[in-house]
Write a protein that holds these residues in place. Sequence first.
Motif, PDB file in Angstrom:
ATOM      1  N   ALA A 101      34.294 -43.984  -4.528  1.00 45.59           N
ATOM      2  CA  ALA A 101      34.648 -44.769  -3.335  1.00 45.59           C
ATOM      3  C   ALA A 101      33.875 -44.293  -2.109  1.00 45.59           C
ATOM      4  O   ALA A 101      33.472 -45.085  -1.265  1.00 45.59           O
ATOM      5  N   LYS A 102      33.647 -42.986  -2.016  1.00 47.90           N
ATOM      6  CA  LYS A 102      32.966 -42.426  -0.849  1.00 47.90           C
ATOM      7  C   LYS A 102      31.446 -42.394  -0.994  1.00 47.90           C
ATOM      8  O   LYS A 102      30.730 -42.216  -0.015  1.00 47.90           O
ATOM      9  N   GLY A 103      30.976 -42.519  -2.254  1.00 49.82           N
ATOM     10  CA  GLY A 103      29.558 -42.250  -2.489  1.00 49.82           C
ATOM     11  C   GLY A 103      29.306 -40.763  -2.275  1.00 49.82           C
ATOM     12  O   GLY A 103      28.263 -40.360  -1.740  1.00 49.82           O
ATOM     13  N   ARG A 104      30.256 -39.940  -2.702  1.00 53.16           N
ATOM     14  CA  ARG A 104      30.178 -38.494  -2.435  1.00 53.16           C
ATOM     15  C   ARG A 104      29.390 -37.784  -3.530  1.00 53.16           C
ATOM     16  O   ARG A 104      29.610 -38.037  -4.719  1.00 53.16           O
ATOM     17  N   PRO A 105      28.462 -36.890  -3.147  1.00 57.09           N
ATOM     18  CA  PRO A 105      27.723 -36.128  -4.160  1.00 57.09           C
ATOM     19  C   PRO A 105      28.689 -35.375  -5.075  1.00 57.09           C
ATOM     20  O   PRO A 105      29.707 -34.846  -4.617  1.00 57.09           O
ATOM     21  N   ALA A 106      28.357 -35.328  -6.354  1.00 57.12           N
ATOM     22  CA  ALA A 106      29.270 -34.779  -7.366  1.00 57.12           C
ATOM     23  C   ALA A 106      29.498 -33.280  -7.209  1.00 57.12           C
ATOM     24  O   ALA A 106      30.452 -32.738  -7.763  1.00 57.12           O
ATOM     25  N   ASP A 107      28.629 -32.593  -6.444  1.00 57.34           N
ATOM     26  CA  ASP A 107      28.794 -31.138  -6.336  1.00 57.34           C
ATOM     27  C   ASP A 107      29.595 -30.723  -5.106  1.00 57.34           C
ATOM     28  O   ASP A 107      29.618 -29.555  -4.733  1.00 57.34           O
ATOM     29  N   ASN A 108      30.272 -31.677  -4.481  1.00 56.95           N
ATOM     30  CA  ASN A 108      31.014 -31.351  -3.261  1.00 56.95           C
ATOM     31  C   ASN A 108      32.532 -31.388  -3.517  1.00 56.95           C
ATOM     32  O   ASN A 108      33.118 -32.463  -3.623  1.00 56.95           O
ATOM     33  N   PRO A 109      33.158 -30.214  -3.614  1.00 61.68           N
ATOM     34  CA  PRO A 109      34.565 -30.143  -4.044  1.00 61.68           C
ATOM     35  C   PRO A 109      35.553 -30.706  -3.025  1.00 61.68           C
ATOM     36  O   PRO A 109      35.240 -30.828  -1.840  1.00 61.68           O
ATOM     37  N   SER A 113      37.888 -36.247   3.457  1.00 62.85           N
ATOM     38  CA  SER A 113      38.038 -37.184   4.563  1.00 62.85           C
ATOM     39  C   SER A 113      37.764 -38.601   4.052  1.00 62.85           C
ATOM     40  O   SER A 113      36.958 -38.794   3.142  1.00 62.85           O
ATOM     41  N   ALA A 114      38.426 -39.590   4.662  1.00 65.09           N
ATOM     42  CA  ALA A 114      38.423 -40.951   4.116  1.00 65.09           C
ATOM     43  C   ALA A 114      37.273 -41.819   4.630  1.00 65.09           C
ATOM     44  O   ALA A 114      37.422 -43.031   4.775  1.00 65.09           O
ATOM     45  N   ASN A 115      36.121 -41.213   4.882  1.00 64.14           N
ATOM     46  CA  ASN A 115      34.931 -41.953   5.333  1.00 64.14           C
ATOM     47  C   ASN A 115      33.956 -42.110   4.175  1.00 64.14           C
ATOM     48  O   ASN A 115      34.032 -41.366   3.192  1.00 64.14           O
ATOM     49  N   LEU A 116      33.033 -43.059   4.318  1.00 68.58           N
ATOM     50  CA  LEU A 116      31.903 -43.095   3.395  1.00 68.58           C
ATOM     51  C   LEU A 116      31.114 -41.811   3.619  1.00 68.58           C
ATOM     52  O   LEU A 116      30.989 -41.339   4.758  1.00 68.58           O
ATOM     53  N   SER A 117      30.577 -41.260   2.553  1.00 69.21           N
ATOM     54  CA  SER A 117      29.835 -40.016   2.648  1.00 69.21           C
ATOM     55  C   SER A 117      28.720 -40.138   3.695  1.00 69.21           C
ATOM     56  O   SER A 117      28.001 -41.140   3.716  1.00 69.21           O
ATOM     57  N   GLY A 118      28.621 -39.146   4.566  1.00 71.55           N
ATOM     58  CA  GLY A 118      27.564 -39.154   5.585  1.00 71.55           C
ATOM     59  C   GLY A 118      28.007 -39.716   6.923  1.00 71.55           C
ATOM     60  O   GLY A 118      27.394 -39.455   7.949  1.00 71.55           O
ATOM     61  N   LYS A 119      29.078 -40.514   6.941  1.00 72.48           N
ATOM     62  CA  LYS A 119      29.545 -41.145   8.187  1.00 72.48           C
ATOM     63  C   LYS A 119      30.503 -40.218   8.939  1.00 72.48           C
ATOM     64  O   LYS A 119      31.071 -39.294   8.348  1.00 72.48           O
ATOM     65  N   PRO A 120      30.733 -40.501  10.224  1.00 70.88           N
ATOM     66  CA  PRO A 120      31.720 -39.690  10.949  1.00 70.88           C
ATOM     67  C   PRO A 120      33.096 -39.784  10.284  1.00 70.88           C
ATOM     68  O   PRO A 120      33.473 -40.846   9.780  1.00 70.88           O
TER      69      PRO A 120
END
Length: 331
Positions: free
Chosen positions: A56-64, A144-151
Amino acid sequence: MTKIIKVDPENYTDNELFEAAGILRNGGLCAFPTETVYGLGAIYTDCEAVLNIFKAKGRPADNPLIVHICDFEQLYKLVKEVPETALNLAKHFWGGPLTIILPKSDCVPYEVTAGLDTVAVRFPSHPIATALIRETGIPIAAPSANLSGKPSPTAAEHVIADMKGKADIIIDGGNSFFGIESTVVDLSVKVPQVLRPGAVTIEDLRPVLGNIEYGSGASAPKSPGMKYKHYAPDAPVYIIEGDAVSIAERLADEKTGILTYNVAPENFKKGIVLDAGKNSYEYAAHMFYYLRKFDELGVTKILAVPPEEDNMGYSVRNRLYKSAGGKVICE
Ligand code: TXA
Ligand code: MG
């Protein structure tokens, strides 16, 4: 479909959280308010739901992720052991904006910790966050409930902008109190380290912990999240150090956003000016909100006057420099 519900943190009943808790228990994603920023949660035991957070966030897989709890008993279950230093810290600062890292127990899936043998645990102070965890009955893993990289989101409208169609339910509990994310302290190492500064400052921590230092810099970040592009609105951000009015005179046009601090807005002749507030705490509460506001207003660049480097100012500057990708203009 994303359901959005409004819950008043000062006047609510646990019943209002019943549906959200059910969604979480069934493997759904729920965005919820905390005193720092909004979180996007799943129960920490459901690996598929946890992986859906990353998607959902587009979060890198190595970020816990951080696991959120609502009582001390849950801490004992999540970690191998609770050293006295951790208990002292917890007693002093929980519920509140402090995350503690310790070696994880076998209960915590590697999906949550991105493969690490440590887990980040936080006991928030926000009444809706703790009531939601209580009602769910299981700790909640949440970035945090933002798209990865956003404020990071400090209001439900930000969460809706980033997570509508992705979260199953969003709880609108009004604006976040602090406005920047929790302080992350690593207690899994010999000398405790602040991996991410926040509202609980190193000066607050020292009397409780004694020895404590800031963690390694950008070259070898221990908190994997700190190495990525972060907190960045669409418009490029430039920190302006020195005479803000004369720098703005030179660089600003009608489509420039100016985040001012300690310089009266009327001094700027061009641009859209927002005032970060009277002290670094107000700055923290406004910063992400205004960075997103500038995007809504369609500015093409943002000039930001940073706060002084006092306690909270240190943490605000940490975020601001990252949102600027290190771009600083002096004179
Ligand atoms: O205030 C907050 O902490 C908010 C609210 C929602 O609780 N959450 C938050 O989560 O900011 P997130 O995922 O955006 O940031 C978590 C940070 C990341 O920098 C991550 O790398 C670090 O904590 N972290 C998590 N687990 C870790 C671990 N085991 N070791 C080192 N760093 C860890
Ligand atoms: Mg984040």
